[in-house]
Design an enzyme around this catalytic site. Structure first.
Site, PDB file in Angstrom:
ATOM      1  CG  ASN A  12      -0.228  -0.069   2.490  1.00  0.00           C
ATOM      2  OD1 ASN A  12       0.533   0.843   2.808  1.00  0.00           O
ATOM      3  ND2 ASN A  12      -0.396  -1.138   3.257  1.00  0.00           N
ATOM      4  CG  ASP A  72      -7.350  -4.722   5.542  1.00  0.00           C
ATOM      5  OD1 ASP A  72      -6.892  -4.608   6.690  1.00  0.00           O
ATOM      6  OD2 ASP A  72      -7.961  -3.805   4.957  1.00  0.00           O
TER       7      ASP A  72
HETATM    8  O1  C5P Z   1      -9.444  -1.397   9.711  1.00  0.00           O
HETATM    9  P1  C5P Z   1      -8.380  -0.471   9.269  1.00  0.00           P
HETATM   10  O2  C5P Z   1      -7.243  -1.153   8.535  1.00  0.00           O
HETATM   11  O3  C5P Z   1      -8.854   0.752   8.553  1.00  0.00           O
HETATM   12  O4  C5P Z   1      -7.798   0.080  10.658  1.00  0.00           O
HETATM   13  C1  C5P Z   1      -6.653   0.839  10.704  1.00  0.00           C
HETATM   14  C2  C5P Z   1      -6.010   0.697  12.051  1.00  0.00           C
HETATM   15  O5  C5P Z   1      -5.950  -0.673  12.404  1.00  0.00           O
HETATM   16  C3  C5P Z   1      -4.581   1.179  12.045  1.00  0.00           C
HETATM   17  O6  C5P Z   1      -4.280   1.681  13.327  1.00  0.00           O
HETATM   18  C4  C5P Z   1      -3.796  -0.095  11.733  1.00  0.00           C
HETATM   19  O7  C5P Z   1      -2.461  -0.014  12.213  1.00  0.00           O
HETATM   20  C5  C5P Z   1      -4.615  -1.125  12.471  1.00  0.00           C
HETATM   21  N1  C5P Z   1      -4.591  -2.459  11.853  1.00  0.00           N
HETATM   22  C6  C5P Z   1      -4.067  -3.512  12.574  1.00  0.00           C
HETATM   23  N2  C5P Z   1      -4.000  -4.764  12.002  1.00  0.00           N
HETATM   24  C7  C5P Z   1      -4.487  -4.991  10.783  1.00  0.00           C
HETATM   25  C8  C5P Z   1      -5.058  -3.926  10.050  1.00  0.00           C
HETATM   26  C9  C5P Z   1      -5.084  -2.673  10.615  1.00  0.00           C
HETATM   27  O8  C5P Z   1      -3.632  -3.319  13.713  1.00  0.00           O
HETATM   28  N3  C5P Z   1      -4.425  -6.202  10.274  1.00  0.00           N
END
Ligand code: C5P
Length: 401
Positions: free
Chosen positions: A209, A279
């Site tokens: 990303n 993700d």
């Molecule tokens: O759900 P989303 O990816 O938008 O959330 C972002 C937050 O979640 C960020 O703080 C990111 O570091 C954390 N995150 C995480 N583990 C993942 C995906 C996102 O801790 N697998």
């Protein structure tokens, strides 16, 4: 915040950034520090000793051979008096003389004669800073335990753009404050994740990303300045480790970041998840390079990565958790949703797209927590990170008195 009765010796060497050190004296005096200024002869060509004398309220010293000054407070007493020595700006010449242990003027002599921690804030043309001779001197000084503060990158007085700008007076003051254990996060251990993750498809391709890591690195630096002991878990980025970070762990994939963060979180009071974690990851990683098959669509099967923040919040004893949410729309709705779903103490949300967020030098954030929110207006990421850290400190103290 106070530096009352703290004794700081400011060394000023010859460079145009010397004018910024006048502001540094003011900032230190605002916090009631005692400041004495020693200038090199070259520095006096940029700023008059009278200016520093007026700002510090103390006589300024330049020469080792000033009989009257030596009779009042000799160079050895001055070296003993100092609890911290900060040289700002530190010119290429001064770095060279210090690296070689020279004592050919008052400032270098005092640096050699003092047991106080030495902080150097280099400032010079970017080409000079990049020169192997300067870098070798810096490496030698670092190895001896001297703290190098900066330089920052940006536009220079000579018109060049690059690394070599002196850190701003506010930043230098914060570092000195933190060094006395008086910052907002003094005594706390902060873990920060930063940058993207790369999920390998085959030996040459990956899914990644657009995170540059700059926000997370700025958060780590701001936490150091606030007096915390900082561990930084970094995805693949090309950024230098911020000064003062105790440990940096480099990872590549989300799974590696998950493992590194969960292990380090056992020793952390606060975790700031600024990384843009992938993700999904390919279900299978090919050991051989995938070959193109013309006319045949290629589909990749992806598996979900574990959520690092959610894994942490599921543990009975976990650090104070701060997440980030980059959203293209309905920022408040999605951010509050994540705060709840991931079991966070605080979330920093920002709008991405239209030149905002990823890869940009500045950003704006809205912070949400149970029962409150606050706006941090658009500004450069280092400044924004300092604001964020100061709010995190407030919320942390409120939640875990
Ligand atoms: O759900 P989303 O990816 O938008 O959330 C972002 C937050 O979640 C960020 O703080 C990111 O570091 C954390 N995150 C995480 N583990 C993942 C995906 C996102 O801790 N697998």
């Amino acid at each position: 915040m106070s530096l009352a009765q703290r004794r700081i010796l400011l060394g000023v060497s010859g460079g145009i950034a010397a004018y910024k050190s006048c502001e540094l004296v003011r900032r230190l005096r605002d916090l009631a520090a005692e400041v004495r200024v020693v200038m090199t002869e070259a520095a006096t060509h940029f700023v008059s000793p009278t200016t520093f004398q007026a700002l510090s309220g103390q006589p300024v010293r330049v020469s080792l051979w000033d009989a009257q000054a030596e009779a009042a407070m000799g160079h050895i007493e001055l070296a003993r008096w100092a609890e911290r020595i900060v040289v700002a700006p530190a010119s290429a010449d001064l770095l060279a003389r210090l690296a070689h242990g020279m004592a050919d003027d008052l400032l270098t002599t005092v640096c050699l004669a003092s047991a106080a921690p030495l902080y150097l804030a280099p400032a010079m043309n970017q080409q000079m800073w990049a020169h192997p001779a300067v870098q070798a001197n810096v490496a030698c000084l670092r190895q001896r335990g001297v703290q190098l503060l900066g330089p920052a990158a940006g536009e220079q007085a000579c018109g060049d753009v690059g690394s070599g700008r002196m850190l701003e007076p506010g930043a230098l003051r914060d570092i000195l404050l933190a060094s006395f254990g008086t910052g907002a996060l003094a005594g706390l251990r902060v873990l920060v994740s930063a940058g993207p993750t790369y999920e390998d498809i085959d030996p040459v391709r990956f899914i990644g990303n657009r995170s540059s890591g700059r926000m997370g690195f700025a958060v780590a630096e701001a936490a150091v300045r606030a007096g915390a002991t900082v561990t930084l878990v970094a995805g693949p980025v090309s950024l230098p480790t911020p000064t003062g970070v105790t440990q940096r762990i480099d990872v590549r994939s989300a799974a590696q970041m998950h493992a590194a963060v969960l292990a380090a979180a056992r020793e952390a009071d606060i975790y700031v998840g600024a990384a843009a974690v992938g993700d999904y990851r390919p279900l299978e990683v090919s050991t051989l390079k995938l070959k193109k098959r013309a006319g045949t669509p290629l589909s990749l099967k992806l598996d979900e990565n574990p959520d690092i923040l959610a894994s942490l919040s599921a543990q009975p004893a976990h650090p104070f958790l701060v997440g980030f949410a980059a959203e293209t729309h309905d920022v408040a709705g999605y951010a509050r949703g994540k705060l709840e779903r991931k079991g966070l103490d605080m979330i920093a949300a920002n709008q991405v797209g239209d030149g905002l967020g990823f890869e940009a030098p500045d950003n704006a954030l809205t912070l949400y927590w149970a029962g409150g929110e606050c706006e941090l207006p658009r500004t450069a990421k280092p400044e924004l990170a300092r604001e964020l850290i100061s709010r995190v400190a407030e919320r942390y103290r409120a939640a875990r008195p």
